[in-house]
Design a protein around this motif. Structure first.
Motif, short mmCIF file in Angstrom:
data_model
loop_
_atom_site.label_atom_id
_atom_site.label_comp_id
_atom_site.label_asym_id
_atom_site.label_seq_id
_atom_site.Cartn_x
_atom_site.Cartn_y
_atom_site.Cartn_z
N ARG A 72 -16.82 -5.47 -7.90
CA ARG A 72 -15.36 -5.39 -7.80
C ARG A 72 -14.76 -5.03 -9.17
NH1 ARG A 72 -10.74 -8.71 -7.32
NH2 ARG A 72 -11.62 -10.03 -8.94
N LYS A 79 -15.62 -1.48 -10.30
CA LYS A 79 -14.77 -0.50 -9.63
C LYS A 79 -13.44 -0.37 -10.38
CE LYS A 79 -13.59 1.07 -5.11
NZ LYS A 79 -13.68 0.90 -3.69
N ASP A 94 -22.09 0.54 -9.06
CA ASP A 94 -21.85 -0.87 -8.73
C ASP A 94 -23.05 -1.68 -9.19
OD1 ASP A 94 -23.77 -0.23 -6.88
OD2 ASP A 94 -22.46 -0.47 -5.13
N ASP A 124 -16.55 -13.45 -10.24
CA ASP A 124 -16.98 -12.19 -10.86
C ASP A 124 -17.79 -12.48 -12.11
OD1 ASP A 124 -15.58 -10.42 -9.09
OD2 ASP A 124 -13.72 -10.81 -10.18
#
Ligand code: 5AD
Length: 439
Positions: free
Chosen positions: A262, A265, A272, A307
């Motif tokens: 995430r 990106k 990724d 994250d």
């Protein structure tokens, strides 16, 4: 005789650019000096990648004012100069020159004018500029940087470099080879090829694979390194060349930035988490002994605890040999400025501490496992500590050994005896023998 003092901040390309500046101004009659007190011209070659780099430079430029006598010139060059341009002249009244990375050719002229009291700025991008005719400064060391590409065409949202170094362009393969041959004639045996995304090198029909093969094929070159590559530019041809060319060293610095897809990106990294792991696996198939180091940013806008945990877990999955870790720094003019949800500074700081601990632990485990093994090292210089020499393995591990300074520039086989977790102590029978003879 005019004396030139240059202070360098930031990446290896800046170190190489400083050599270029010495080459350019040497041709113009300048001699280098190591102390600002006796310099007629003082230049600070700057970095703009994070705010703390710039703050440090402001401080340093303030200090250099003390050494500025009447008629002396003080210039700010490099990425911060490019980023701030004329603003920098307004902000710091005792600065005479502001010159970006594409403007060094004008330095002799601008210095001349500054001596006459004229302040100037040169921050135009020159996409053709490779300083091809400037002789690289040589200092007799066995290892040299060779810039093969300037600028950057990626648009990672956190990064100021596309704004400070302009669009990507690669030198001609033949020009790079000529420079490498020239370096060999001065005693160089190890080269590090430099570019912002060095493995995207392409000129005419030549790609980075061709470049590795050509540089590795130059007589007298024993080691080829490169930095920094982008994960997406490791084509099968590049991996094949790395595996085939004996000189290419088993180390890659592969910026990961984050372990969360995430976040990657939002950073516009164009891979990724799985893509990064895939790249690492392909590198390890091509070169089983390869050491991998990386760059990681924590606290990028929108980064959640989850994250961050993915970043930590990717560090463990890849088992990095080392990492440079940074707290995200907002750079005006970058796309990320517009991303909301800033991470609070104390949260980012706390994540950085945890990440540093994880990186250390992972690297230590790997390095402890290497104790007892034997490696070829290049002896680089006298170590800061005591009588020891600093040397480096092909995998880029620093090894301190006993030996005479006459060994600097030579290759030895050393056994790794111990590690601090990041660097090693080792012994070379050959170096010991020489010491015993002298002792
Ligand atoms: N904030 C923090 N770190 C950054 N880097 C680049 N831009 C920023 C920024 N805005 C880091 C990246 C890069 C390294 C050279 O600096 O990790 O790989």
């Amino acid at each position: 005789m005019r004396r030139l003092y240059v202070e360098t901040y930031g990446c290896q390309m800046n170190v190489a650019d400083t050599d270029l500046i010495f080459g350019l101004l040497g041709r113009d009659g300048f001699v280098m000096t190591k102390s600002p007190e006796d310099a007629d011209v003082m230049l600070v070659n700057t970095c703009a990648v994070r705010d703390n780099a710039e703050q440090r430079i402001y401080g340093r430029v303030g200090e250099l004012k003390r050494h500025k006598r009447k008629g002396d010139v003080l210039g700010v060059v490099g990425c911060m100069a490019q980023r701030l341009g004329a603003d920098l002249l307004n902000r710091i009244p005792h600065v005479d020159l502001v010159v970006g990375p594409d403007g060094y050719r004008a330095l002799p002229e601008l210095i001349h004018r500054a001596t006459a009291g004229e302040r100037s700025v040169d921050v135009d991008f020159k996409s053709w500029e490779h300083y091809e005719d400037v002789p690289p400064a040589q200092d007799g060391r066995a290892s040299a940087f060779v810039t093969v590409q300037r600028g950057c065409n990626y648009r990672c949202t956190f990064c100021i470099v596309p704004m400070t170094r302009g669009p990507e362009r690669s030198r001609k393969l033949i020009d790079v080879i000529r420079e490498v041959e020239q370096l060999v004639s001065t005693g160089v045996t190890e080269v590090t090829l430099l570019g912002q995304t060095v493995n995207s090198y392409h000129n005419g029909t030549h790609d980075f694979a061709d470049l590795l093969r050509a540089v590795g094929g130059v007589d007298g070159i024993r080691r080829v390194r490169f930095t920094s590559p982008h994960p997406n530019d490791f084509t099968p041809a590049v991996l094949e060349a790395m595996a085939d060319v004996p000189g290419v060293c088993e180390h890659v610095h592969l910026p990961m930035q984050s372990g969360s897809s995430r976040v990657l990106k939002r950073m516009l990294r164009r891979y990724d988490r799985d893509g990064y792991i895939d790249c690492v696996e392909r590198l390890r198939v091509a070169m089983p002994e390869i050491a991998i180091t990386t760059d990681i940013i924590v606290g990028f806008p929108g980064e959640t605890e989850e994250d961050f945990l993915e970043t930590e877990s990717l560090v463990r999955t890849v088992r990095f040999d080392g990492a440079f870790t940074f707290k995200y720094s907002v750079r005006d003019g970058t796309p990320a400025v517009k991303i909301k949800d800033h991470v609070a500074d104390d949260v980012a700081g706390e994540r950085l501490e945890r990440l540093i601990a994880t990186v250390r632990q992972v690297a230590r485990t790997k390095n402890v496992g290497l104790v007892g093994s034997t490696h070829e090292v290049l002896v680089e210089k006298q170590a800061r500590r005591g009588e020891l020499l600093q040397s480096r393995t092909r995998t880029n591990k620093v090894v301190l050994i006993e030996g005479l300074p006459t060994l600097i520039g030579s290759y030895l086989h050393v056994r790794l005896n111990g590690t601090t977790g990041s660097t090693f102590t080792g012994t070379s029978t050959a170096a010991r023998r020489e010491l015993a003879v002298v002792g």
